[in-house]
Motif scaffolding. Structure first.
Motif, PDB file in Angstrom:
ATOM      1  N   PHE A 102       0.826  -1.207   0.000  1.00  0.00           N
ATOM      2  CA  PHE A 102       0.000   0.000   0.000  1.00  0.00           C
ATOM      3  C   PHE A 102       0.859   1.257   0.000  1.00  0.00           C
ATOM      4  CE2 PHE A 102      -2.095  -3.473   2.139  1.00  0.00           C
ATOM      5  CZ  PHE A 102      -3.388  -3.453   1.656  1.00  0.00           C
ATOM      6  N   ASN A 106       0.893   0.605   5.829  1.00  0.00           N
ATOM      7  CA  ASN A 106      -0.058  -0.155   6.642  1.00  0.00           C
ATOM      8  C   ASN A 106       0.595  -1.304   7.397  1.00  0.00           C
ATOM      9  OD1 ASN A 106      -2.151   1.487   5.880  1.00  0.00           O
ATOM     10  ND2 ASN A 106      -2.844   0.145   4.241  1.00  0.00           N
TER      11      ASN A 106
ATOM     12  N   ARG B 119      -8.307   2.582   8.649  1.00  0.00           N
ATOM     13  CA  ARG B 119      -8.952   1.583   7.801  1.00  0.00           C
ATOM     14  C   ARG B 119      -7.940   0.755   7.017  1.00  0.00           C
ATOM     15  NH1 ARG B 119     -13.463  -0.206   5.650  1.00  0.00           N
ATOM     16  NH2 ARG B 119     -12.943  -0.516   3.482  1.00  0.00           N
ATOM     17  N   GLY B 120      -6.801   1.337   6.749  1.00  0.00           N
ATOM     18  CA  GLY B 120      -5.760   0.612   6.036  1.00  0.00           C
ATOM     19  C   GLY B 120      -5.301  -0.638   6.775  1.00  0.00           C
ATOM     20  N   GLN B 121      -5.439  -0.628   8.104  1.00  0.00           N
ATOM     21  CA  GLN B 121      -5.043  -1.790   8.894  1.00  0.00           C
ATOM     22  C   GLN B 121      -5.908  -3.001   8.553  1.00  0.00           C
ATOM     23  OE1 GLN B 121      -2.529  -2.101  11.471  1.00  0.00           O
ATOM     24  NE2 GLN B 121      -1.845  -0.392  10.193  1.00  0.00           N
ATOM     25  N   MET B 123      -7.497  -3.394   5.702  1.00  0.00           N
ATOM     26  CA  MET B 123      -7.130  -3.761   4.329  1.00  0.00           C
ATOM     27  C   MET B 123      -5.877  -4.639   4.346  1.00  0.00           C
ATOM     28  SD  MET B 123      -9.080  -2.427   2.003  1.00  0.00           S
ATOM     29  CE  MET B 123     -10.664  -1.748   2.419  1.00  0.00           C
ATOM     30  N   ALA B 124      -4.886  -4.233   5.144  1.00  0.00           N
ATOM     31  CA  ALA B 124      -3.635  -4.993   5.203  1.00  0.00           C
ATOM     32  C   ALA B 124      -3.898  -6.386   5.766  1.00  0.00           C
ATOM     33  CB  ALA B 124      -2.607  -4.254   6.046  1.00  0.00           C
ATOM     34  N   ALA B 125      -4.740  -6.466   6.794  1.00  0.00           N
ATOM     35  CA  ALA B 125      -5.041  -7.761   7.406  1.00  0.00           C
ATOM     36  C   ALA B 125      -5.759  -8.665   6.397  1.00  0.00           C
ATOM     37  CB  ALA B 125      -5.902  -7.575   8.653  1.00  0.00           C
TER      38      ALA B 125
END
Ligand SMILES: Nc1ncnc2c1ncn2[C@@H]1O[C@H](COP(=O)(O)OP(=O)(O)OP(=O)(O)O)[C@@H](O)[C@H]1O
Ligand SMILES: [Mg+2]
Lengths: 260, 221
Positions: A102, A106, B119-121, B123-125
């Protein structure tokens, strides 16, 4: 891996459509990616590049068309002529084989770099910890972060964080890597170290799709460049052609703006 | 004004304060436990994508936050038995009432904590193949908890103060004990002053702890 004919591409996208409410973000995208290909996607802000990547691993559900990864429809199953969301298990299995990097890294801030890298292999792939750590150490060596293995993400520079994020994605042994502007939030002097890691990956034969405006990277590494605008592919071809002899007026205008 | 302070009365009747204090502690801990047990799932439901889960939770939280705690207490004490025939003793009533009241606030703290995680967390998960619950448990909650601890500590301090409302339904907590003592020895100045100071000595450090925790976690994440 899944015993399909060698001609079958890693990824096939057909008439992909996606909208947010009344905004049509992707309006019929067609392309495919063969094994070991490196596709660079360029295009103006808001043209739908990030949305496209997120549809590929179903982080965003798409409404129309098909995304076929490794011979399997991504995200949906046909049932009685209707499309329903594929079982969670199927979606998770697909995502395990698609790595994603990303713009904002992240990384998980409550875990050390090593823990970030082994999280997926241990929690998702159920690898034994010792094995996961051995693989992670090897990956951290490859991205040049051996000395940061026990540090927390917030103590690393942007370039180091992005290299750690690449290692985290690689630890899942993905078949395809997606990069969404991996160097856009980096200070200029840190861009090079991340691009080096990505180039090394390309040389090893990793199949990758990369949204980036680093034209030198595209020129050196891409086997194909896709120019997107307003949710459609405007032009597609080898970097030499797209950069030096673009066929479309919109491509020309865009390139004139980004290459100073 | 030359009032003769006689703080000796506190020492003479220490057992009254001890008994009231123990009741206050018990009510605080009981209702705090109840608030946590109910508040966490309530907060999850409140943040759910599904209307059927979200709406009842939202309605409960908004109703509780939109009515005075004292009214909730007397309602549970006087109206609930009339409606259900279920008669609760005063202590159970106050634990239940304050617990139900604080649960709404705990739910909001919980939801705000989860929302505060980037929110990116998620997505990464998801991108490494985690499912929703696994991502929540391994990635989102550990980060959210750090954001929730300071407001939780604050809520605990509020909850101690709320226990004094038990006096209106004759729960033998500190305020009620003090009232009873005043009726016999007629020393309201000493007794109420002591009571205020006693609460302050307990509650102020808790508020400081909350502020310290906020700074501590702000540096960490
Ligand atoms: N979650 C969302 N909800 C509503 N609209 C969205 C959402 N995500 C993106 N959009 C809109 O979709 C369009 C395409 O966004 P996208 O992020 O895919 O563009 P992009 O090509 O990646 O742009 P950039 O170069 O700025 O990253 C934009 O108009 C954006 O505002
Ligand atoms: Mg984008």
């Amino acid at each position: 891996m899944t015993g399909q004919p060698p001609s079958e591409p890693v990824l096939r996208v057909e008439q992909l459509r996606k909208s947010y409410g009344r905004l049509d973000v992707l309006r019929g995208i067609d392309f495919s990616v063969a094994a070991h290909e490196r596709v660079v996607v360029i295009g103006p802000s808001g043209s739908g590049k990030s949305t496209l990547l997120k549809c590929l691993n179903f982080l965003e559900p798409y409404e129309g068309g098909r995304v076929v990864f490794d011979g399997e429809l991504v995200g949906w199953v046909e049932r009685g002529g209707r499309r329903v969301r594929a079982p969670e298990k199927t979606i998770k299995r697909m995502r395990q084989r698609i790595g994603m990097v990303f713009q904002n890294f992240n990384l998980f801030p409550h875990m050390t770099i090593l823990e970030n890298v082994v999280e997926g292999p241990i929690q998702v792939l159920r690898q034994p910890r010792a094995e996961a750590v051995a693989i992670a150490d090897e990956l951290l060596r490859k991205v040049g972060l051996t000395d940061k293995r026990d540090a927390y993400p917030s103590t690393l520079s942007g370039g180091q964080q992005q290299r750690a994020a690449i290692a985290r994605a690689l630890a899942m042994r993905p078949r395809l890597m997606l990069f969404d502007e991996p160097t856009s939030s980096l200070d200029p002097e840190l861009v090079g170290e991340v691009l080096e890691v990505m180039k090394a990956l390309a040389i090893e034969g990793m199949t990758m799709i990369c949204v980036t405006h680093e034209m030198s990277f595209a020129r050196d590494v891409a086997s194909r460049v896709i120019f997107m605008d307003e949710g459609m592919i405007v032009e597609e071809g080898p970097p030499e052609t797209v950069f030096t002899a673009p066929q479309q007026e919109r491509t020309r205008a865009f390139l004139a703006r980004v290459i100073h | 004004m030359s009032y003769q302070w006689h703080f000796g009365v506190i020492g003479d009747y220490w057992f009254v304060f001890l008994r009231g204090g123990l009741a206050t502690i018990w009510i605080t801990l009981g209702s705090a436990a109840l608030a946590l047990v109910l508040g966490l799932p309530l907060g999850l439901l409140r943040g759910s994508q599904r209307r059927l889960l979200r709406l009842p939770a939202t309605a409960y939280i908004e109703f509780v936050r939109g009515t005075p705690a004292l009214v909730q207490i007397v309602w549970i004490y006087y109206c609930l038995p009339l409606l259900t025939g279920l008669r609760l003793d005063p202590v159970t009533t106050i634990v239940l009432a304050i617990g139900l009241h604080a649960a709404a606030f705990v739910a909001e703290i919980f939801r705000a904590g989860v929302n505060a995680v980037d929110r990116g967390q998620l997505m990464a998960a998801y991108s490494i193949g985690m499912g929703h619950l696994q991502a929540l448990r391994r990635i989102i909650l550990p980060q959210a908890v750090r954001k929730m601890i300071p407001p939780f500590i604050n809520e605990f301090a509020s909850l101690i103060k709320l226990t004094t409302l038990g006096s209106v339904i004759a729960v033998y907590e500190l305020l009620h004990a003090a009232n009873g003592l005043i009726a016999t020895v007629y020393r309201p100045l000493e007794i109420y002053t002591f009571l205020a100071l006693a609460f302050f000595v307990v509650i102020y450090p808790i508020i400081c702890l909350s502020q310290w925790a906020e700074r501590y976690f702000a540096r960490r994440i």
